[in-house]
Every structure is written in structure tokens, then in C-alpha cells.
Design an enzyme around this catalytic site. Structure first.
Site, mmCIF file in Angstrom:
data_model
loop_
_atom_site.group_PDB
_atom_site.id
_atom_site.type_symbol
_atom_site.label_atom_id
_atom_site.label_comp_id
_atom_site.label_asym_id
_atom_site.label_seq_id
_atom_site.Cartn_x
_atom_site.Cartn_y
_atom_site.Cartn_z
ATOM 1 N N HIS A 177 0.884 -1.184 0.000
ATOM 2 C CA HIS A 177 0.000 0.000 0.000
ATOM 3 C C HIS A 177 0.921 1.234 0.000
ATOM 4 O O HIS A 177 1.719 1.397 -0.904
ATOM 5 C CB HIS A 177 -0.919 -0.114 1.227
ATOM 6 C CG HIS A 177 -2.079 0.832 1.271
ATOM 7 N ND1 HIS A 177 -2.457 1.632 0.219
ATOM 8 C CD2 HIS A 177 -2.964 1.107 2.268
ATOM 9 C CE1 HIS A 177 -3.519 2.340 0.567
ATOM 10 N NE2 HIS A 177 -3.838 2.051 1.819
ATOM 11 N N HIS B 53 -2.351 -1.976 -9.778
ATOM 12 C CA HIS B 53 -3.333 -1.400 -8.864
ATOM 13 C C HIS B 53 -4.586 -2.239 -8.915
ATOM 14 O O HIS B 53 -4.954 -2.744 -9.973
ATOM 15 C CB HIS B 53 -3.660 0.045 -9.291
ATOM 16 C CG HIS B 53 -4.266 0.845 -8.204
ATOM 17 N ND1 HIS B 53 -5.615 0.811 -7.949
ATOM 18 C CD2 HIS B 53 -3.707 1.647 -7.269
ATOM 19 C CE1 HIS B 53 -5.857 1.594 -6.908
ATOM 20 N NE2 HIS B 53 -4.720 2.103 -6.469
ATOM 21 N N ASP C 98 2.781 5.762 -6.543
ATOM 22 C CA ASP C 98 4.038 5.654 -5.808
ATOM 23 C C ASP C 98 5.264 5.650 -6.712
ATOM 24 O O ASP C 98 6.380 5.788 -6.222
ATOM 25 C CB ASP C 98 4.039 4.363 -4.970
ATOM 26 C CG ASP C 98 3.091 4.479 -3.799
ATOM 27 O OD1 ASP C 98 2.981 5.580 -3.244
ATOM 28 O OD2 ASP C 98 2.455 3.470 -3.448
HETATM 29 N N1 ACO Z 1 4.748 -6.273 -10.860
HETATM 30 C C1 ACO Z 1 4.593 -7.446 -11.524
HETATM 31 N N2 ACO Z 1 3.435 -8.107 -11.611
HETATM 32 C C2 ACO Z 1 2.379 -7.577 -11.009
HETATM 33 C C3 ACO Z 1 2.455 -6.354 -10.296
HETATM 34 C C4 ACO Z 1 3.701 -5.705 -10.239
HETATM 35 N N3 ACO Z 1 3.846 -4.566 -9.582
HETATM 36 N N4 ACO Z 1 1.254 -6.053 -9.781
HETATM 37 C C5 ACO Z 1 0.441 -7.041 -10.152
HETATM 38 N N5 ACO Z 1 1.115 -7.962 -10.885
HETATM 39 C C6 ACO Z 1 0.561 -9.181 -11.468
HETATM 40 C C7 ACO Z 1 0.430 -10.249 -10.380
HETATM 41 O O1 ACO Z 1 1.592 -11.010 -10.265
HETATM 42 C C8 ACO Z 1 -0.765 -11.024 -10.865
HETATM 43 O O2 ACO Z 1 -0.321 -11.870 -11.897
HETATM 44 P P1 ACO Z 1 -0.984 -13.331 -12.098
HETATM 45 O O3 ACO Z 1 -2.398 -13.058 -12.515
HETATM 46 O O4 ACO Z 1 -0.146 -13.944 -13.157
HETATM 47 O O5 ACO Z 1 -0.887 -14.031 -10.770
HETATM 48 C C9 ACO Z 1 -1.670 -9.963 -11.498
HETATM 49 O O6 ACO Z 1 -0.775 -8.914 -11.911
HETATM 50 C C10 ACO Z 1 -2.692 -9.395 -10.545
HETATM 51 O O7 ACO Z 1 -2.003 -8.918 -9.393
HETATM 52 P P2 ACO Z 1 -2.520 -9.009 -7.905
HETATM 53 O O8 ACO Z 1 -1.368 -8.885 -6.978
HETATM 54 O O9 ACO Z 1 -3.418 -10.178 -7.757
HETATM 55 O O10 ACO Z 1 -3.386 -7.682 -7.838
HETATM 56 P P3 ACO Z 1 -3.999 -7.038 -6.544
HETATM 57 O O11 ACO Z 1 -5.138 -6.221 -7.004
HETATM 58 O O12 ACO Z 1 -4.237 -8.057 -5.482
HETATM 59 O O13 ACO Z 1 -2.805 -6.118 -6.002
HETATM 60 C C11 ACO Z 1 -1.259 -4.363 -5.825
HETATM 61 C C12 ACO Z 1 -2.650 -4.769 -6.321
HETATM 62 C C13 ACO Z 1 -1.090 -4.802 -4.364
HETATM 63 C C14 ACO Z 1 -1.128 -2.850 -5.896
HETATM 64 C C15 ACO Z 1 -0.205 -5.039 -6.722
HETATM 65 O O14 ACO Z 1 -0.326 -4.560 -8.048
HETATM 66 C C16 ACO Z 1 1.207 -4.833 -6.202
HETATM 67 O O15 ACO Z 1 1.647 -5.577 -5.322
HETATM 68 N N6 ACO Z 1 1.961 -3.807 -6.754
HETATM 69 C C17 ACO Z 1 3.273 -3.490 -6.245
HETATM 70 C C18 ACO Z 1 3.172 -2.714 -4.932
HETATM 71 C C19 ACO Z 1 2.684 -1.290 -5.144
HETATM 72 O O16 ACO Z 1 3.158 -0.575 -6.009
HETATM 73 N N7 ACO Z 1 1.735 -0.888 -4.293
HETATM 74 C C20 ACO Z 1 1.180 0.479 -4.309
HETATM 75 C C21 ACO Z 1 -0.232 0.461 -4.794
HETATM 76 S S1 ACO Z 1 -0.871 2.105 -4.851
HETATM 77 C C22 ACO Z 1 -1.202 2.458 -3.229
HETATM 78 O O17 ACO Z 1 -1.524 1.605 -2.428
HETATM 79 C C23 ACO Z 1 -1.032 3.816 -2.829
#
Ligand code: ACO
Length: 416
Positions: free
Chosen positions: A257, A296, A352
């Protein structure tokens, strides 16, 4: 100088308008007839928890709206004080209302002697600054004789106190970590300018003050994200506003987050040079590592906040060759991620990704990035807590029990 910032935001807005349109999604913008049917995924994805008039994120188009106003307009023309008023009271203030609101924020910003002594007596600087912030807000709650009054009126006043006091605590945390003397607030400065001053110890330039103001506007609210939902859940038991915000800070701290902005800068530093981006990215993908600052739950398009922060990061990076190199790494990484994950999974930079470069260019220490996020998001947390309080119903979802049912109790001496 601030005209240049305005021009950059205007250009970002024009790019966004060209690439998207702003049609609302009927399922997410129509009145709810409770109980509602919705398809819920793990992590409550798709769940509808409430109706709101505070903010709207159109994830497929990449739009962020506060009370009907889009975030590009607000970052171009508004201030954090005005945006906070908008979020809390539901409309843009008149000049008189804004002056009174700013005067109240200024008054609350100066900590009382009791608050100052209590916050400074905490063992700050031993852990993460978000833990310091969480503890300090909890202490402020102990000292506020109105904290147990959970009427909308009393909680609204506490909301204004928290919006005013979080920057001061953040300044105290930033300075005491390094044995520097903490500074009291200067209510003659804008909240954003004073935040920069209380962290750095120096009067901010006009450019730094305005960029910080824009950052605070952009981070102020964002739908039912984890920390907002956390704050609302805590307040729904009619606990109190301080407990709700303490919980929100705890949720925002996590690297999935608000903590991602720190992780982004560490990633860019780990990559080290634009020449290393392709090899780093290939390895990260092989190791199935998430690239911080991308993806996201809601946005399946370019995050509008990242659109604004990108040109601001470029502008500020020119101050220092080290930051310029981080910016160049970021641009190359963005292009690598978008060309693969953008196409396959609609993964784009989130808020971010560029904020860390902006703060680093302002010489703000990486560990303080998430506390700054909290200084801003407290406006959204409190606005949504107050809105929900007016039609409160305690949050209580179900967990589906998949363990064994009605097993026999085995005495301890008979267990294998
Ligand atoms: N890099 C690579 N792959 C990613 C990323 C990433 N940053 N984000 C999502 N994916 C992929 C996942 O591996 C998943 O792949 P799969 O379907 O093959 O398993 C798919 O995209 C869906 O991702 P989830 O993690 O299931 O998506 P969720 O909605 O649960 O998570 C989150 C969203 C937590 C923001 C995620 O994208 C992430 O971890 N990003 C990196 C951390 C980040 O930047 N967080 C800040 C978010 S903005 C905020 O909170 C202010």
C-alpha cells in the site's frame, strides 16, 4: 516558478484527456438498492461496502474525482487546505470559509505544551517512522478530552485537528530520528510549506512548497483502499476518530500500500544505472518479483496521479545528477513494464512510482515518504469515516469456514 508547475499539470491533463474519456461506470455510480448483488473476489475485490459522494476512481479510464472535481483540476488550481475542506464538507469553500478553516488548522497546528511534551517523550526513531506516527496519534487521542465523543460534530472537529497535527508530528519524527531539534509549527505558512520546513529545518523554496502541496492534493483520497476501509471499519463500532486514524496509519505502512513509495526508490537505487534496467527487469520477471510502483487493484489504465507526478519528478530531478539518473532509470523501467505487463495485464505505474523521486529531489529521507502520504490521506480517511458515521452500520463480513466440523475433544495425555 509555480506557473511552470501549473503548465506541466495542464499538459499532463491534456495528455490524459486525449487518451481516455470520462464516461462513468453505471454499476459504480448508481444509487445502491440494499442488499446488493456483486461478485466478490479474494481480498474483497468487487465488494460494494457503502454509497459515497466523496470520491470516484474510474479504473478503466484512469480518472480520479473528489466530490465531482477531477484531480488534474485540483492539482492545477487548488491547495491542500482547500481540498481537505472539499473532502470533509462536500463543497469548495467561499473565501471566508477557507480563511476560517485555515485559521483553525493554523491554531491546531501549534501543539499545546502538553501535546509537545508527550509526543517528544515517546521513544521516537527506534523503529519505522510510520510506527512513530501511529504512536504519536494515539498519544494525542489520550490528551484530547473530546476524543470519546463520537457525535458527527465532535468527530468533525477531531478530523480538523488531525489534518492540522499530522504534519507537525511528521516533522518531529523526521528530525528526532537524527538527533535534530524538532520544530513547532508556523501557522503563517501553508500546511505544505510548513511540512517541508518542519522536516528539513529550512524555509522551503516556492517551488518545493507548491510541489509538496500538489503531492498532498493528489494523495488525499482514493476510494475504498485498504487504509481507508480500515479506518471506516474501526469507526463503525463507534470506537473513536483517533483509534480509526491510528488503524489507518497501520494499514498504510505496508509495502503493498503506502509503503510502496519507499520500495520504489530502493528498487531504482538497486538498479543503479539506466543501462542495467533491461537485465534487472528480466531477472525480476524470472524470479516472479513484483515491480514496486506498478499495478493497482482498481486502475487498469495509467494512474492519473502518476501522470501529474511524472513531469514534476522530471523537473525536480534536474537539480542533482544522482536524482536525474534515478529519473532516467524510472523512465526506462516504466517503458519495459508497460511494453510487457501493460499489454498483458494492464499494469501501469501507480502514484508511488514517481512520488519517491520528487521527495528525494527535495532531499527528504526515503523512510519519511509514507508518513507524508499519511499527512495527506488523513483528509480522505476522516472524510469517509464521517460520511459513513452519518448512516453507520457496523462492518461484519463472513469468513467461509473450511475446517473440520464437530471433532471429538481429545484429552492432552491421549494426543499423538
Ligand atoms: N509487478 C509485476 N506483476 C504484477 C504487479 C507488479 N507490480 N502487480 C500485479 N502484478 C501481477 C500479479 O503477479 C498477478 O499476476 P498473475 O495473474 O499472473 O498471478 C496480477 O498482476 C494481478 O495482481 P494481484 O497482486 O493479484 O493484484 P492485486 O489487485 O491483489 O494487487 C497491488 C494490487 C497490491 C497494488 C499489486 O499490483 C502490487 O503488489 N503492486 C506493487 C506494490 C505497489 O506498487 N503498491 C502500491 C499500490 S498504490 C497504493 O496503495 C497507494
Amino acid at each position: 516558478m509555480t506557473d511552470q508547475i501549473k503548465e506541466l499539470i495542464k499538459a499532463a491533463k491534456e495528455r490524459a484527456v486525449k487518451e481516455t474519456d470520462s464516461e462513468p461506470e453505471p454499476a459504480l455510480t448508481s444509487a445502491v438498492d440494499w442488499p446488493v448483488d456483486c461478485k466478490v473476489g479474494l481480498g474483497l475485490e468487487g465488494a460494494v461496502a457503502c454509497e459515497t459522494t466523496i470520491g470516484y476512481v474510474n479504473g478503466s479510464k484512469g480518472w480520479l474525482i473528489y466530490r465531482g472535481l477531477d484531480c488534474f483540476e485540483l492539482s492545477e488550481f487548488s491547495t491542500f487546505e482547500e481540498t481537505s475542506y472539499l473532502l470533509i464538507f462536500g463543497k469548495l469553500p467561499t473565501q471566508k470559509e477557507l480563511d476560517e478553516f485555515k485559521a483553525k488548522l493554523g491554531k491546531y497546528r501549534v501543539l499545546t505544551q502538553e501535546e509537545w511534551d508527550a509526543v517528544n517523550a515517546l521513544p521516537l526513531g527506534k523503529g519505522h517512522p510510520m510506527s512513530d506516527l501511529r504512536s504519536a496519534v494515539s498519544v494525542l487521542g489520550l490528551l484530547d478530552p473530546t476524543s470519546e465523543d463520537t457525535s458527527v460534530e465532535a468527530e468533525t472537529e477531531v478530523a480538523i485537528k488531525l489534518i492540522a497535527k499530522l504534519p507537525v508530528i511528521t516533522g518531529i519524527v523526521a528530525r528526532t530520528r537524527h538527533g535534530e531539534k524538532p520544530l513547532q509549527a508556523n501557522p503563517d505558512l501553508s500546511l505544505a510549506a510548513d511540512l517541508v520546513r518542519m522536516m528539513s529545518g529550512n524555509e522551503p523554496t516556492e517551488e518545493d512548497a507548491r510541489v509538496m502541496d500538489v503531492c498532498l492534493i493528489l494523495h488525499a483520497d482514493h476510494g475504498m483502499n485498504a487504509s481507508t476501509f480500515t479506518s471506516m471499519v474501526v469507526n463503525s463500532s463507534l470506537s473513536d476518530m483517533y483509534s480509526s486514524i491510528v488503524a489507518g496509519i497501520g494499514s498504510l505502512k505496508g509495502p503493498l500500500h503506502g509503503g510502496a513509495n519507499e520500495a520504489v526508490l530502493k528498487t531504482l537505487e538497486e538498479i543503479g544505472s539506466p543501462d542495467n534496467v533491461d537485465a534487472w527487469y528480466k531477472k525480476a520477471r524470472e524470479q516472479k518479483r513484483k515491480v514496486m510502483g506498478f499495478g493497482h487493484r482498481v486502475y487498469k489504465a495509467y494512474d492519473p496521479r502518476a501522470r501529474v507526478l511524472h513531469p514534476l519528478a522530471e523537473l525536480l530531478s534536474k537539480r542533482d545528477p544522482k536524482i536525474q539518473s534515478l529519473y532516467e532509470i524510472a523512465v526506462k523501467l516504466e517503458s519495459a513494464v508497460i511494453s510487457e505487463l501493460g499489454k498483458e495485464k494492464k499494469i501501469f505505474p501507480n502514484v508511488d512510482f514517481y512520488s519517491g523521486i520528487v521527495y528525494a529531489a527535495m532531499k527528504i529521507e526515503t523512510e519519511m515518504f509514507t508518513p507524508i502520504f499519511a499527512v495527506s490521506r488523513v483528509a480522505g480517511w476522516t472524510a469517509r469515516v464521517l460520511e459513513y458515521l452519518k448512516k453507520n452500520r457496523i462492518f461484519r463480513p463472513r469468513g467461509i469456514y473450511v475446517g473440520p466440523a464437530r471433532e471429538e475433544y481429545v484429552p492432552i495425555d491421549k494426543r499423538g
